[in-house]
Design an enzyme around this catalytic site. Structure first.
Site, short mmCIF file in Angstrom:
data_model
loop_
_atom_site.label_atom_id
_atom_site.label_comp_id
_atom_site.label_asym_id
_atom_site.label_seq_id
_atom_site.Cartn_x
_atom_site.Cartn_y
_atom_site.Cartn_z
N SER A 31 -7.51 9.58 8.65
CA SER A 31 -6.60 10.09 7.62
C SER A 31 -7.27 10.03 6.25
O SER A 31 -7.11 10.94 5.43
CB SER A 31 -5.31 9.27 7.58
OG SER A 31 -4.64 9.37 8.82
N ARG B 48 -12.19 5.05 18.37
CA ARG B 48 -13.08 6.16 18.03
C ARG B 48 -14.54 5.81 18.28
O ARG B 48 -15.33 6.66 18.64
CB ARG B 48 -12.91 6.55 16.56
CG ARG B 48 -11.58 7.18 16.26
CD ARG B 48 -11.36 7.31 14.79
NE ARG B 48 -11.31 5.99 14.17
CZ ARG B 48 -10.92 5.74 12.94
NH1 ARG B 48 -10.58 6.74 12.16
NH2 ARG B 48 -10.88 4.52 12.47
N LYS C 227 0.87 -1.20 0.00
CA LYS C 227 0.00 0.00 0.00
C LYS C 227 0.89 1.23 0.00
O LYS C 227 1.56 1.53 0.98
CB LYS C 227 -0.88 -0.03 1.25
CG LYS C 227 -2.14 0.79 1.12
CD LYS C 227 -3.07 0.47 2.28
CE LYS C 227 -3.89 1.69 2.63
NZ LYS C 227 -4.43 1.61 3.98
#
Ligand code: PNS
Length: 158
Positions: free
Chosen positions: A128, A91, A42
């Site tokens: 992000s 989160r 990646k």
């Protein structure tokens, strides 16, 4: 006894949510290493050395923090560096399932404990990927990333 923790991630790029977790980790652990994953499969927007430079730029006041990179298994990095704890931000409940699996696997294969910190509510929507999408279309980045990161995103994405 010195207690060391790693805060691992892709950090492509670091957000205010990441930074909050890193700062809070530095208050709780003697030594903290932010470890940026080098993933050959990646590419990412920022090369790993640029991600590390941005992290250093926004954490240079933290005396007990190091920034490093790793390839392969996180537990191998931890064991090579004498680190026994992974510190991650959560989160939302949606993060939990995969994070729990990774924590259990890291304990199983490397004897590494994971400590979860709840993300501050003002950052709980941040990632992000979303920040990059907003930046790609010229949207406002205030409150999502540090200024130096916003500048780097604008440089990169025009
Ligand atoms: O910021 P990210 O992409 O959510 O971070 C994920 C990361 C880097 C923490 C995770 O993918 C990782 O630890 N990768 C290294 C390979 C590994 O050890 N995988 C976990 C085995 S359970």
């Amino acid at each position: 006894m010195t207690v060391a923790a790693v805060v691992p991630g892709s950090f492509d790029p670091i957000t205010l949510g990441h930074l909050d977790i890193v700062r809070r980790a530095c208050e709780r652990f003697d030594r903290v290493v932010v470890a940026v994953l080098e993933n050959p499969r990646k590419q990412g927007l920022f090369p790993v050395d640029e991600r590390m430079a941005l992290i250093r730029a926004v954490t240079d006041d933290l005396a007990n923090l190091e920034v490093d990179r790793f390839e392969g298994l996180l537990v191998d990095f931890c064991n090579a560096r004498g680190i026994g704890i992974v510190c991650k931000g959560l989160r939302a409940v949606s993060d939990f399932e995969y994070e729990l699996q990774m924590a259990q696997m890291n304990h199983r294969i490397g004897g590494i404990e994971t400590v979860f910190m709840s993300t501050s509510p003002e950052h709980s929507y941040l990632s992000s990927s979303l920040v990059k999408e907003v930046a790609r279309f010229g949207g406002p980045l205030g409150g999502t990333v540090p200024d130096v990161v916003a500048d780097a995103l604008r440089d990169k994405l025009g």
